[in-house]
Design an enzyme around this catalytic site. Structure first.
Site, short mmCIF file in Angstrom:
data_model
loop_
_atom_site.label_atom_id
_atom_site.label_comp_id
_atom_site.label_asym_id
_atom_site.label_seq_id
_atom_site.Cartn_x
_atom_site.Cartn_y
_atom_site.Cartn_z
N THR B 18 0.84 -1.19 0.00
CA THR B 18 0.00 0.00 0.00
C THR B 18 0.88 1.25 0.00
O THR B 18 0.94 1.99 0.97
CB THR B 18 -0.95 -0.05 1.21
OG1 THR B 18 -1.62 -1.32 1.21
CG2 THR B 18 -2.00 1.04 1.14
N ALA B 20 2.75 4.31 -2.93
CA ALA B 20 2.31 5.37 -3.86
C ALA B 20 1.37 4.81 -4.91
O ALA B 20 0.40 5.48 -5.30
CB ALA B 20 3.53 6.00 -4.53
N LEU B 21 1.61 3.60 -5.37
CA LEU B 21 0.80 3.01 -6.44
C LEU B 21 -0.37 2.21 -5.86
O LEU B 21 -1.54 2.49 -6.17
CB LEU B 21 1.70 2.12 -7.31
CG LEU B 21 1.07 1.52 -8.56
CD1 LEU B 21 2.05 1.53 -9.73
CD2 LEU B 21 0.60 0.09 -8.31
N LYS B 204 6.30 -0.47 -23.00
CA LYS B 204 6.56 0.36 -21.82
C LYS B 204 8.06 0.44 -21.55
O LYS B 204 8.58 1.47 -21.09
CB LYS B 204 5.80 -0.17 -20.60
CG LYS B 204 5.92 0.81 -19.43
CD LYS B 204 4.71 0.91 -18.54
CE LYS B 204 4.80 2.17 -17.68
NZ LYS B 204 4.59 1.92 -16.27
N ASN B 212 14.35 5.75 -16.97
CA ASN B 212 14.62 5.33 -15.60
C ASN B 212 16.13 5.15 -15.40
O ASN B 212 16.70 5.65 -14.44
CB ASN B 212 13.90 4.02 -15.28
CG ASN B 212 12.50 4.26 -14.76
OD1 ASN B 212 12.33 4.71 -13.64
ND2 ASN B 212 11.50 3.97 -15.56
N SER B 282 10.63 6.91 -11.47
CA SER B 282 10.44 6.06 -10.27
C SER B 282 11.78 5.50 -9.80
O SER B 282 12.02 5.38 -8.59
CB SER B 282 9.45 4.94 -10.57
OG SER B 282 9.98 4.06 -11.54
#
Lengths: 332, 332
Positions: B18, B20-21, B204, B212, B282
């Site tokens: 649980t 940020a995403l 992606k 990144n 990220s």
């Protein structure tokens, strides 16, 4: 072997760039009784008044009086003009070299990278250039104050004469190289005379490209890089690309040539690096002190030569691109 | 198209991780009236007592009461188990997944990188895995407190069934994907249903690998990288290698396949990146906060798959090696 005119005896020296490298070799030559003239910028006043100080494991020395100049036009023409600036200052050479070079003198390029002799040849003529590769750990710790840490030997190689637009033809051990070697050896500097300057420069790049480049990108010492398996592997891959680049450039000039960086050289360099005292590379020192990086001389020129010879070096190109980004941001 | 058993209606959700995403999507689902069970670690006490807070351009929301758990064994088995951990925590999945997954439930992998579904399939069976690619800018700014900045859409893709040891066969838009899409859309999250999860994941990676990776190595925002010609060129070269890797992997499975990342996709991604709000990727956020980097999921797995398919990706490999070094040192 090409025969060039002998240099005069005794020879006088000019040092263009009296920093960690130029200051060290110049001081040693003067200490050996050779006439040396030093060009300075920011340290001029200090050195004119106080001379040069050299700390070294071989013994400390102070030279209270040196020939110090702020302007090449005040310097006497010399037999050997040593280019000891960073390559990032080489745009100054067309102004600096002609006034200080004797008619029968030579320019000795003691800089890192590839292709510098080509630029110098355009200024003074291709028959008046000798290259030198320094293996030296030395820092300037204050104006006119050099701290020599380790190593000092130089590999000399004659640039020869450009023929049919081709440069860096091997020209053996020339007499003028031997004369310069004699002076340096008298000053306690071991000299290795290479018969092929081009291959000697590529051999030095086998070390300089991976370790100078990665030390900046990874913010790491030689020791940290060698202790990490991934980085050691990457360094080896980069070295393989340097060897590939050298082979392509040689082949482009003469497909039948046997000139090459010997295959075992990569392992020799890795073992040598694993054993050496951990230290910050010259490019890392430049980066940390916010000086411009020698990215073009050390990576850009070899990359462009290899590309012209038809070979892509993707990892070296990537390292070049990363250094261009980091170097530019470091100057803001 | 393969037909899987429908999910139950209404569906219950478990959120593993649980942060940020997971916090963002879980809060939105609960806000839409869907039953959500949250697995927490360090924030457990805070969230159990105070619930979740979400700041967002779409409107702030506080959920004073959520189903919070510290241990999967206390959670009810759910229809959809969302893996919202960092991939660096995936060694925990063999313990986390079985207790919380209903017999007819599916695992929805909302993680970056490639090959994660293969790992999950080993634990729960290959017919019980759906993948999702999140386009989300969100940070956890305090325990149980999420700040959503931009984007939120998810691309869903069914993992299908492994046949003859081959994974990631395209299996169209399955009913269970559409059921999950319905729930998310009810919660205000736009969903794109992809027919080919493998190609969706490689697409992606076209963005994730260069931006990144380089954001960490060059200590730079997307804006700084795009503003520099050398880095933009390097990003493009890295993107080309990703497309090459995807093509090789597809070819290795089926030489006649037309599955591919479309060629114009690289330019689309570059233009999109040039226009987006400058932000820290990220991986850069992980690096700056000294969390482990998702180097294996984002670069290592694609590299190994491409190598197995017979293609070398030198720049991606170099970026991988640099990230392994920087990531390891960042954890000391």
């Amino acid at each position: 072997m090409i025969t060039f005119q002998s240099l005069q005896n005794p020879r006088t020296y000019a040092i263009l760039g009296t920093g960690a490298l130029g200051g060290f070799y110049g001081a040693r030559l003067q200490q050996a009784g050779i006439e040396v003239h030093f060009l300075l910028r920011s340290d001029y006043e200090q050195v004119r008044q106080q001379g040069l100080t050299l700390e070294s494991p071989d013994g400390n020395v102070t030279l209270p009086q040196v020939y110090a100049y702020r302007n090449v036009c005040d310097m006497p023409p010399c037999d050997v003009v040593i280019v000891a600036l960073k390559t990032t200052q080489n745009h100054l050479l067309p102004d600096l070299l002609p006034p200080v070079l004797k008619d029968n003198g030579v320019v000795l390029v003691l800089q890192n990278g590839l292709g510098i002799e080509v630029e110098v040849a355009k200024i003074v003529g291709s028959d008046r250039v000798v290259g030198g590769l320094c293996f030296l750990c030395s820092n300037k710790i204050a104006p006119g104050h050099i701290r020599h840490l380790d190593y000092k030997q130089i590999t000399l190689g004659d640039y020869g004469i450009e023929t049919n637009g081709e440069s860096y033809s091997p020209c053996g051990v020339t007499e003028r190289m031997q004369q310069i070697a004699t002076d340096f050896e008298r000053a306690g500097i071991p000299i290795d005379c290479a018969e092929d300057l081009f291959i000697a420069r590529w051999k030095k790049l086998v070390w300089n490209i991976p370790f100078n480049g990665l030390s900046v990108v990874l913010n790491a010492t030689t020791h940290e890089m060698m202790a990490d398996d991934q980085t050691r592997t990457l360094a080896e891959k980069l070295m393989e690309e340097v060897v590939l680049g050298a082979a392509a450039c040689v082949r482009a000039i003469d497909p039948s040539s046997t000139r090459a960086v010997p295959p075992h050289f990569i392992q020799t360099m890795l073992e040598y690096t694993a054993k050496m005292t951990p230290y910050r590379t010259s490019m890392k020192l430049d980066y940390d002190d916010r000086r411009p990086l020698e990215t073009e001389a050390i990576l850009g020129n070899p990359l462009r030569m290899a590309k012209q010879a038809g070979v892509e070096l993707p990892r070296i190109e990537m390292l070049y691109q990363q250094l261009k980004f980091l170097g530019a941001r470091n100057q803001v």
